[in-house]
Write an enzyme that holds these catalytic residues in place. Structure first.
Site, PDB file in Angstrom:
ATOM      1  N   GLY A 260      16.846   8.473 -37.186  1.00  0.00           N
ATOM      2  CA  GLY A 260      18.056   8.392 -37.961  1.00  0.00           C
ATOM      3  C   GLY A 260      19.054   7.387 -37.237  1.00  0.00           C
ATOM      4  O   GLY A 260      19.871   6.771 -38.097  1.00  0.00           O
TER       5      GLY A 260
ATOM      6  N   HIS B 212      21.397  12.667 -26.476  1.00  0.00           N
ATOM      7  CA  HIS B 212      20.278  12.321 -26.095  1.00  0.00           C
ATOM      8  C   HIS B 212      20.478  10.834 -25.687  1.00  0.00           C
ATOM      9  O   HIS B 212      21.199  10.285 -26.353  1.00  0.00           O
ATOM     10  CB  HIS B 212      19.400  12.514 -27.055  1.00  0.00           C
ATOM     11  CG  HIS B 212      17.894  12.320 -26.701  1.00  0.00           C
ATOM     12  ND1 HIS B 212      17.594  12.554 -25.648  1.00  0.00           N
ATOM     13  CD2 HIS B 212      16.911  11.982 -27.494  1.00  0.00           C
ATOM     14  CE1 HIS B 212      16.209  12.323 -25.534  1.00  0.00           C
ATOM     15  NE2 HIS B 212      15.745  12.041 -26.671  1.00  0.00           N
TER      16      HIS B 212
END
Length: 350
Positions: free
Chosen positions: A102, A124
């Site tokens: 995404g 992340h």
């Protein structure tokens, strides 16, 4: 930052006592934090920030299940819940919490709103570390920071509500304003971290991808299945095989490990269990270590990242994922597990 000795190696750690919530609120008092994405990490981080008193809004696609979930969680359209572009425009700190795939798809939209002095926050290191594959290259005049809770967003929220904290790593990829350190630590405290340990984007994603595929998820399911199948093949019932493979581990032994470590867990089991565990742990290590070495090499080469990008970008990704998860759920082992969980005393009246 404090220096803490981890098994003989000193590492930089930030404790909540050193950087209390009041200090975090002061650091970010003039900031608007926009949480983009309301899937795995978004709900827990945004709700914890809100409950801690920060100025936080959520950016999400309208007419989506996650938009409805955000409303159900108390976010108000037009006040604290906005379409993604509107939230990006309002933000001084953009918490980019979409999935890795995404993030790649939304990057051109996000990049337009990265005006000088803003901060781009990740949980992340994937997009930045694999920038040649993701195309995520932030402008030089924004801070780029990371707070990675060591657990799911659900765990982060549950532990926050219990008055506890989930440990997180933090990293600074780019300090354009001179405020990146204070910003990242304040955000780490704000989202509910117990303590924060220092890393960098590359080490975070290498360890995370290895852990997810290894002991946290992939390996644990693999060894559960192997032991369960051996027990069943030798005449043990599904309930006995599941209890000896999963239930006793998760309900009895892992809490002991969490409390005081593996040696303490061993010391609180029978002498027969101790002897067998001490005799067999090294053969299991020797059998699995080559798999972990291969796994880490695949992560470091970028092959695992590319597989994720290729798979998760497909139009039918969700359909295929649901089919794979259904295969797990429908297996005898996990159907036996559902029956075992219903029999737990705390579930008897539900």
């Amino acid at each position: 930052m404090a220096k803490i000795n981890f098994g003989g190696t000193e590492e930089n750690v930030v404790m909540r006592e050193e950087f209390p919530l009041e200090k975090a609120l002061e650091v970010l008092k003039d900031e608007t934090i926009a949480v983009i994405g309301y899937g795995v990490q978004g709900p827990g981080q945004s709700l914890n920030l809100k409950d801690n008193g920060f100025n936080v809004i959520v950016g999400q696609r309208k007419e989506s299940k996650t938009w409805d979930k955000a409303i159900a969680d108390g976010w108000v359209p037009g006040e604290t819940l906005f379409e993604i572009e509107e939230a990006l425009a309002k933000a001084t700190i953009i918490q980019y919490l979409l999935s890795d795939a995404g993030q790649i798809q939304m990057w051109d939209t996000v990049k337009k709103h990265l005006t000088p002095g803003k901060a781009l926050y990740f949980s992340h290191g994937f997009g930045i570390t694999y920038k040649e594959r993701s195309g995520i290259v932030p402008p030089a005049d924004v801070d780029v920071i990371l707070v990675a809770p060591k657990g799911s967003g659900t765990s982060l929220r549950r532990m926050f509500l219990e008055g506890r904290g989930l440990n997180s790593s933090f990293a600074i990829f780019q300090d354009a304003t001179g405020k990146a350190y204070d910003r990242v630590i304040a955000l780490g405290i704000g989202v509910g971290s117990g303590y924060l340990f220092e890393t960098d984007f590359k080490r975070e994603v290498y360890s995370d991808l290895t852990g997810e595929r290894g002991t946290l998820m992939g390996c644990i399911q693999g060894i559960f299945a192997a032991q369960y199948e051996v027990l069943r093949a030798n005449g043990h019932s599904p309930s006995e095989a599941f209890n000896e493979t999963v239930e006793e581990l998760t309900q009895s032994l892992m809490p002991l490990v969490a409390e005081n470590g593996m040696d303490w867990m061993y010391a609180n089991t029978s002498t027969t269990a101790q002897r067998g565990a001490l005799d067999w742990w090294k053969p299991f290590r020797d059998a699995t270590k080559p798999v972990f070495e291969k796994l880490y090499a695949e992560v470091a080469a970028g092959n695992e990242a590319q597989r994720s990008i290729d798979s998760n970008s497909q139009a039918d990704y969700r359909v295929k994922l649901d089919a794979e998860l259904k295969e797990l759920n429908d297996s005898e082992m996990w159907q036996a597990g559902a029956a075992v969980r219903k029999l737990r005393p705390e579930n008897q009246d539900k």
